[in-house]
Structure formats: structure tokens, C-alpha cells
Design an enzyme around this catalytic site. Sequence first.
Site, PDB file in Angstrom:
ATOM      1  N   GLU A 221      13.601  26.064  10.714  1.00 40.80           N
ATOM      2  CA  GLU A 221      13.499  27.513  10.477  1.00 40.80           C
ATOM      3  C   GLU A 221      12.689  28.072  11.632  1.00 40.80           C
ATOM      4  OE1 GLU A 221      14.534  29.429   7.894  1.00 40.80           O
ATOM      5  OE2 GLU A 221      14.461  28.268   6.048  1.00 40.80           O
ATOM      6  N   CYS A 255       8.289  35.929  10.473  1.00 40.46           N
ATOM      7  CA  CYS A 255       9.497  35.557  11.231  1.00 40.46           C
ATOM      8  C   CYS A 255      10.599  36.579  11.031  1.00 40.46           C
ATOM      9  CB  CYS A 255       9.966  34.167  10.836  1.00 40.46           C
ATOM     10  SG  CYS A 255      10.086  33.953   9.060  1.00 40.46           S
TER      11      CYS A 255
HETATM   12  P1  NAD Z   1       4.723  26.637  16.690  1.00 42.54           P
HETATM   13  O1  NAD Z   1       6.111  26.257  17.030  1.00 42.54           O
HETATM   14  O2  NAD Z   1       3.765  26.813  17.795  1.00 42.54           O
HETATM   15  O3  NAD Z   1       4.062  25.526  15.728  1.00 42.54           O
HETATM   16  C1  NAD Z   1       4.615  25.199  14.488  1.00 42.54           C
HETATM   17  C2  NAD Z   1       4.100  23.837  14.078  1.00 42.54           C
HETATM   18  O4  NAD Z   1       4.635  22.852  14.952  1.00 42.54           O
HETATM   19  C3  NAD Z   1       2.587  23.676  14.147  1.00 42.54           C
HETATM   20  O5  NAD Z   1       2.146  22.931  13.042  1.00 42.54           O
HETATM   21  C4  NAD Z   1       2.395  22.899  15.440  1.00 42.54           C
HETATM   22  O6  NAD Z   1       1.203  22.148  15.470  1.00 42.54           O
HETATM   23  C5  NAD Z   1       3.611  21.996  15.419  1.00 42.54           C
HETATM   24  N1  NAD Z   1       4.038  21.466  16.718  1.00 42.54           N
HETATM   25  C6  NAD Z   1       3.806  21.959  17.963  1.00 42.54           C
HETATM   26  N2  NAD Z   1       4.402  21.169  18.896  1.00 42.54           N
HETATM   27  C7  NAD Z   1       5.029  20.173  18.231  1.00 42.54           C
HETATM   28  C8  NAD Z   1       5.829  19.063  18.635  1.00 42.54           C
HETATM   29  N3  NAD Z   1       6.120  18.817  19.915  1.00 42.54           N
HETATM   30  N4  NAD Z   1       6.325  18.240  17.687  1.00 42.54           N
HETATM   31  C9  NAD Z   1       6.087  18.473  16.372  1.00 42.54           C
HETATM   32  N5  NAD Z   1       5.322  19.509  15.935  1.00 42.54           N
HETATM   33  C10 NAD Z   1       4.805  20.358  16.854  1.00 42.54           C
HETATM   34  O7  NAD Z   1       4.833  27.925  15.781  1.00 42.54           O
HETATM   35  P2  NAD Z   1       3.615  28.817  15.245  1.00 42.54           P
HETATM   36  O8  NAD Z   1       3.078  29.595  16.369  1.00 42.54           O
HETATM   37  O9  NAD Z   1       2.689  27.979  14.439  1.00 42.54           O
HETATM   38  O10 NAD Z   1       4.373  29.790  14.209  1.00 42.54           O
HETATM   39  C11 NAD Z   1       4.951  30.982  14.578  1.00 42.54           C
HETATM   40  C12 NAD Z   1       6.446  30.803  14.736  1.00 42.54           C
HETATM   41  O11 NAD Z   1       7.019  30.331  13.520  1.00 42.54           O
HETATM   42  C13 NAD Z   1       7.158  32.111  15.029  1.00 42.54           C
HETATM   43  O12 NAD Z   1       8.129  31.885  16.016  1.00 42.54           O
HETATM   44  C14 NAD Z   1       7.821  32.457  13.710  1.00 42.54           C
HETATM   45  O13 NAD Z   1       8.948  33.263  13.811  1.00 42.54           O
HETATM   46  C15 NAD Z   1       8.160  31.096  13.196  1.00 42.54           C
HETATM   47  N6  NAD Z   1       8.378  31.127  11.752  1.00 42.54           N
HETATM   48  C16 NAD Z   1       9.640  31.001  11.275  1.00 42.54           C
HETATM   49  C17 NAD Z   1       9.876  31.083   9.914  1.00 42.54           C
HETATM   50  C18 NAD Z   1      11.260  30.984   9.356  1.00 42.54           C
HETATM   51  O14 NAD Z   1      11.385  30.808   8.152  1.00 42.54           O
HETATM   52  N7  NAD Z   1      12.314  31.080  10.154  1.00 42.54           N
HETATM   53  C19 NAD Z   1       8.799  31.286   9.041  1.00 42.54           C
HETATM   54  C20 NAD Z   1       7.532  31.408   9.567  1.00 42.54           C
HETATM   55  C21 NAD Z   1       7.311  31.321  10.934  1.00 42.54           C
END
Ligand code: NAD
Length: 492
Positions: A221, A255
Amino acid sequence: MTHSAAEAFMLEEHAHQLLHELRQAQTGWGRRPVADRVAMLREAGQAILSRAEELAKIVCEETHKPLVESYASEILGVADLFAYWCDHGPKLLEPRKGLVPMLDMPGKKARVERLPRGVVALISPWNYPVAIPMRTIVPALLAGNAVALKPSEHTPRSGAWLVARLREVLGPVVGLMEGAGDAGAALVKAGPDMVVFTGSTRTGRKVAVACAEQGIPCECELGGKDCAVVLRDADIDRAAAGICWGVLTNAGQNCAGIERIAVHADIAPRFTRALVWSLEQAARDVPRLVTAAQRDLVARHVQDALDHGARLLTGGIPDDPDAPIPPTLLADVPRDRPAWVEESFGPIAVLEVCDTDQALIAAANDTRFALGASVWGAHEDHAERVGEQLRSGMVWINNHSFTGALPDLPWTGTGASGTGVTNSPEALHHMTRPRLVVVDSATATEPWWYPYGDAMLDLMRAAVRRQAEGGLGNTLKTLVALRKRAQELNQR
Ligand code: NAD
């Protein structure tokens, strides 16, 4: 070994150990009757909700949300999640009867069971540190999986608190992987049975590749750039109030936050005045963003748009980096600038005025993201026809994004927003794998078994003709061919 190599090694060791413990716990949990799991999950829900104020305060401290938003968008949804999955989950997990043609394959019964995948690794973002992980944890556990939660490094306490409460009731079927992106990567590398990732498109693609390399099913997502389409017959005041909420809820760190607004030219001046008024009224309820990096990104998008000819209709970036960004609306943003192209994830939106419905639709679809979209108009049929032409996973008519907390409704996107599904029976489907069980009570030799002979070919031809043409005559011919084939087999 360098310091960072040693750290990576430790994380990988920890991830392996965590998955090992969860696998052991899952064996017993997955075998329990679903009614037992339901009873224990209800108790776990109570354990969380009885300490709701404590959790709400942690969420406020970590995210700067107002307490009312902690309750409205995080805690209340948890109550609904436990109730929905405990009430409806068992029925959704029941095996289904598989169809086996009686004439061609007599005596056989088939059923398709839904089995847990095993250990689900759940990697979560910081914007809804309770609601987002819980909407996967509850159905995953109900289906008999164990769950390894990797909360965001920006909201570690919310995640740890949830895991602690769940473990008090359920035991070690839930585990915690703390840390930043390298911890998430180590968890995926350790080989869980499924990954559910919610986060940015950039990280989601890395996670999807790591999963593909190991053949691990993965639900992603990702980000969004939702558009609200305002038709010429929209109720202007209601649309302005609803779109204002869609832009600003969670300070825009949603999001499915509205980041683009396409409005029909005939009502654009009145709608814009109403929207600016609503945004300015809401300013006091909009807190500062969770991270400084996010604040800088939003500031860059606004400045870049202004540098490229955009007009500021309200708001703007304050000089004080610690001050909240006020609700900000931009007009005339060129479509190739980041404020239009990239996810901003803050309390800002861009406004585009269009002369026709087709231009409104084209503006809304002018994005690589496709999570949510809304259409605002007085005539539902008309609004729905416009909605049908929007390329998004969710379309709301005369509202926006409020369904994220409703467990029966899928939360899903397509394109750069990822194709994952959370909430709804569809999500439960992904958290289980189908297993086919067939029981054959026939005693005769099967006509398709060896050795082949002329009668076998005749039978196959007759069967194809019956399928292609139908009719009683062809059915009778198939039965005759079947009998001849049985005689052929008996003669050998
Ligand atoms: P992010 O991608 O920076 O991090 C998300 C998670 O992934 C964190 O726990 C992070 O530590 C982990 N992560 C980072 N690098 C990784 C890797 N290489 N391997 C595995 N895990 C890793 O996102 P964020 O800044 O925490 O959240 C904001 C983003 O999330 C926005 O783009 C938002 O749109 C999206 N979001 C989407 C939904 C949806 O349902 N589509 C819902 C909420 C947030």
C-alpha cells in the site's frame, strides 16, 4: 567486520530469531479452532481499549495529532476492527465446496480450505501508527497467522505498546522488530511467509523486489496524490467543507489526502472563496508535521511551485521551521512541477480550473498515483459517470477518504499507489492460502488412466462435442463412448 556490517549482522540475527520464535508459536495458534482465536482476540481488543487514553496520549506525543484525532482516526477504528473480524471472520474462513462435474468424474467431492500463510511481516509507516498496523494484525491473527510488526522508527512507542498488549493476552504470536529501514530490510531478508508493507512508493518497490527474489507474497500500500473533482452542480459549501477536511486531516499526512482539486470553471470563483474560508478556519486544528524532513519536502514543493508561476491563494511556508505549516492552497501550478507530480504529504493542495467534465477527468487522471479520488456533484448519476472514468482504487462521491477505518471496505490502489488491499474480505483472502482437498469414493478405474486405446480417443471427442454443442444427443453419445472405454479397459 566494520561497525555498520556488524550492525547489519546483528539485525539479521535478530530477525531470524524473531521469525523462528513466531513460527513456533504460529503452529499451535494456527491449529486452534477459529472460535478459540475469536475469543482470545476479543479479549485482546478489550485489553487495548481499556487503556485507550494511555495509547491515545502516546500517539499524540509521537505524531503531534490533537487528542481528538487520536481517538477519531486511530482508537475508535480499533474497536470496530475487533468487532468486525470476530463477528464475520469465521464465516469468511469457512471452506468452500468445489464443483466437480458429476457425469465425467462421478463420486468425487472437493473443498477449498483457507489456511494461514504462516508468519506475516508487517512494515508500517508513521502517519497512523495504530490504525494502519491494526487493520492487518487483527485479520492476520484471526486467520491463524503470527505477525512480526516493524513499526516506523518515528513512532516506535505506539507499535511497541500494541505488541505488548497483544502478547499479554495472545502470547508470542505477535513480535516486534524495532528499528529503521535496515531493520525492515533485515526482516524481509529473513524470509517471512508474507509481507504486508505500507509506506512510500520508493521503499515499497525495494520491498517488492526483495520479496520477489525470495518468492514471498507481498502486499504493498503506497503513496497517493488524490484529486477531488468538483462538478458545476456541486453543493459549494458542503464540497468546500468536505474537501477542506480531505486536504487537512492528519495535517495532510494521509496517503489518500486531497492534494489536487479540479473545479469546473462555472463555479470556480465561488468554490475557491468557500474553500479558502474553510481552510483558514481549520488552521488552528492543524498541528506541525511529524518529521522535519517531511516539513522540508512540503516547503520545497510550495517554493518550487511559486518559482514557476503558481499563485498562493492562502497559507504559505512560515520562516520558523518549528511552526506548523498553515493550510496552503496554490493555483496555476504547472503540471510538471513536484507540487502536482509528487506526493507532498502535508496540509497543501493545488487547484486547477477546467472548462468541461472531460478536462476535469483528464486533470484528475494526470498522475502516476491512483489511490483515491472523489467527485462532488448534486446529481449522483452524473457524478458516478464521472467517477467511473477516474483511474483510482477508491472513488468517493460527495465525500473523501473516511472509509479507511471501515473494516468491511477494501482500502486499495493501483499504479504507483501499489496494488495491495487492506481491510475487507479481499485482504483476508490474501492473508491465507487456498488448499484443495478432494475425496474420491468411486471404485471404478478412471477412463483417463493407462493404457490409452481407440475408445479413449472416441470418448474425448464425444466429450468435446458435448461441451461445444450441448444437447441430449451428444450427452447420450458421451455415455455410450464412456461405456465402450470401460469395456476397453476391462479387456486389458
Ligand atoms: P517509508 O517508505 O519511508 O517507510 C515505511 C516503513 O518502511 C518504515 O517502517 C520504514 O522503517 C520501513 N523501511 C524503510 N526502508 C525499508 C527497506 N529497505 N526495507 C524494508 N522496510 C523499510 O514511508 P513513511 O514515510 O513511513 O510513510 C509515509 C508514506 O506511506 C507515504 O508515502 C504515504 O502515502 C504512505 N502510506 C500509504 C498508505 C496506503 O494505505 N496506501 C497508508 C499510509 C501511508
